[in-house]
Design an enzyme around this catalytic site. Structure first.
Site, mmCIF file in Angstrom:
data_model
loop_
_atom_site.group_PDB
_atom_site.id
_atom_site.type_symbol
_atom_site.label_atom_id
_atom_site.label_comp_id
_atom_site.label_asym_id
_atom_site.label_seq_id
_atom_site.Cartn_x
_atom_site.Cartn_y
_atom_site.Cartn_z
ATOM 1 N N LYS A 92 0.942 -5.792 -8.013
ATOM 2 C CA LYS A 92 1.809 -6.603 -7.456
ATOM 3 C C LYS A 92 1.383 -8.067 -7.438
ATOM 4 C CE LYS A 92 -0.026 -6.849 -3.078
ATOM 5 N NZ LYS A 92 -0.963 -5.554 -3.127
ATOM 6 N N ASN B 155 -0.177 -14.202 -1.045
ATOM 7 C CA ASN B 155 -1.219 -13.605 -1.570
ATOM 8 C C ASN B 155 -2.142 -13.176 -3.361
ATOM 9 O OD1 ASN B 155 -3.504 -11.453 0.219
ATOM 10 N ND2 ASN B 155 -2.498 -9.469 -1.935
ATOM 11 N N HIS C 25 -6.179 0.231 2.120
ATOM 12 C CA HIS C 25 -6.323 -0.248 3.365
ATOM 13 C C HIS C 25 -6.465 0.210 4.797
ATOM 14 C CE1 HIS C 25 -5.552 -4.111 1.169
ATOM 15 N NE2 HIS C 25 -4.950 -4.026 1.268
#
Length: 466
Positions: free
Chosen positions: A123, A146, A193
């Site tokens: 990303k 982010n 996660h």
């Protein structure tokens, strides 16, 4: 610019990190009543609290007033605050709307176009390259989200950019219900996660929120080699198994010559929209995964505006790719003292990211693996390590689990939680021609404040003897 109801009561902001500070300042500029709270303490938080108090916000450091939060009109959650945290639990129990900082910022940027990027890995590099290419083409563009700069900070600027390259994590997407980018990019998907999500399905469902507001004008750039990405729209609430995503779709691929952008391995050329873009050797980034990231970025920029598809624009995009360099902590070469190549991939905080790093190695590799466990097995690393792995040095809280998953499959040595000792052992084992790769597949929070601190310490220690 923001819902009128938000002005009628008080907005509670949870967390005094960068995004919390920026969104609080943005709301106070609009004369919205703001209550900010953070359970942490320390000089940095106190300084941030003092600055917000000077703007008229009410701030608690070291505690959350749960009753006050439950009375708020809306709660703004920082992405690092888990959904189970007491202030968010109190808000949900009181049926208070919970949103993220990006959701608030979007209300203040109605004329700014966005290329939004999500996925499990790649990303940040893809987002940074998109921003770089837009600026190379002469666009007024910033990187946000982010990647490190809160979107609310961009909204605070006197002049808003024409474009944002916006990196979005699953946590941010969870709390951004109005997101509808001009171009949406999904790099890849894999379990991550799992220390916060009950299952990979829950994690993927949050990624799918990028697509929630798709309409006929939406543009999507998807990884054509990843079935989960291609089927992501089916995870939207109410979507049927045959539901079609609104908008136009393009794909990038490392092997499919029918994709919109693909890697012609035989000619060693990156292709885009039916024509060569540039030779692979002119790309300064390591690994096939970065070829995919580059294809995704170039394709997103090109489809965002047809004017970027003509020969002159393609030449500028190729020049931008040539001038782009690896970001810090993402397969970043720290140095090569004594013929040993030290590579800092501290941003690799999940097994999938470490997997692509190891797959990109061509020299005998000493892999530094460890930190705080995130719920994934490490056995997926065994096959590529059989090819290039000299030894795995397992360290930190996850060392026993790493040893359990990889013992008998690859050479492995278990160490403790002293990072200088880990580096010293790697140096003792390394010979000229080897690689020492920090690609931990874990979060840094057992030994460091963040992955940046971990990477910086790796570089310092790696070069300390030179």
């Amino acid at each position: 610019m923001i819902p009128a109801a938000w002005r009628e009561g008080e907005v509670a902001v949870i967390g005094l990190g960068k995004s919390g500070r920026s969104v609080s300042a943005l709301l106070r500029r609009e004369k919205v009543r703001v209550y900010v709270s953070d359970a942490g303490s320390g000089p940095a938080l106190e300084q941030a609290a003092a600055a917000l108090r000077a703007m008229g916000a009410e701030v608690d450091v070291g505690r959350h007033d749960l009753e006050r939060i439950a009375r708020a009109t809306v709660v703004v959650a920082s992405p690092g605050v888990p959904p189970t945290a007491p202030p968010l639990a109190a808000a949900r129990a009181a049926n208070v709307l919970i949103v993220g900082e990006i959701e608030v910022a979007l209300h203040f940027l109605p004329n700014t176009h966005s290329i939004a990027v999500t996925g499990t890995n790649g990303k940040t590099t893809t987002t940074a390259l998109i921003g770089h290419l837009l600026r190379t083409l002469g666009e007024d563009a910033v990187d946000a989200g982010n990647i490190g700069t809160p979107l609310a900070e961009v909204a605070l600027r006197e002049k808003h950019p024409t474009w944002t390259a916006l990196e979005l994590s699953s946590f941010q997407l969870h709390d951004t219900p109005s997101i509808r980018p001009d171009v949406g990019v999904v790099t890849n998907l894999g379990p991550d996660h799992l220390d916060r999500y009950a299952s990979a399905d829950d994690y993927y469902a949050d990624k799918a929120r990028l697509l929630a507001n798709a309409n006929a004008g939406s543009k999507w750039v998807f990884n054509g080699d990843d079935p989960e990405v291609l089927a992501l729209h089916r995870r939207l609430p109410g979507a049927s198994k045959v539901a079609k995503l609104n908008g136009q779709q393009w794909t990038f691929s490392l092997k499919d010559r029918n994709a919109s952008a693909w890697y012609d391995r035989e000619r060693d050329v990156l292709m885009a929209l039916g024509a060569p873009l540039l030779p692979r050797k002119e790309l300064a980034l390591m690994g096939d995964h970065n070829v995919a990231n580059t294809l995704a970025a170039a394709l997103a920029v090109m489809v965002g505006d047809r004017g970027r598809q003509n020969p002159r624009a393609r030449m500028a995009i190729a020049a931008g790719i040539r001038s782009f360099r690896a970001l810090k902590h993402r397969l970043e070469v720290a140095g090569e003292p004594g013929g040993v190549l030290w590579i800092n991939d501290s941003k690799a905080t999940n097994v999938g990211s470490t997997l692509v790093a190891v797959q990109g190695m061509t020299r005998p590799t000493i892999l530094l693996l460890g930190g705080r466990h995130k719920g994934e097995p490490y056995s997926a690393l065994a096959e590529p390590l059989k090819r290039v792995g000299k030894i795995v040095l397992a360290y930190g809280e996850s060392a026993p689990l790493i040893e359990k998953d990889l013992a008998g499959l690859v050479p492995i040595e278990r160490l403790g939680s002293s990072f200088p000792d880990v580096i010293a052992r790697a140096r003792a084992l390394a010979r000229s021609g080897d690689v020492v790769l920090l690609s931990p597949a874990c979060s840094s929070y057992d030994m460091f404040n963040n992955y940046e601190e971990r990477g910086a310490e790796f570089k310092r220690l790696a070069l300390a003897g030179t």
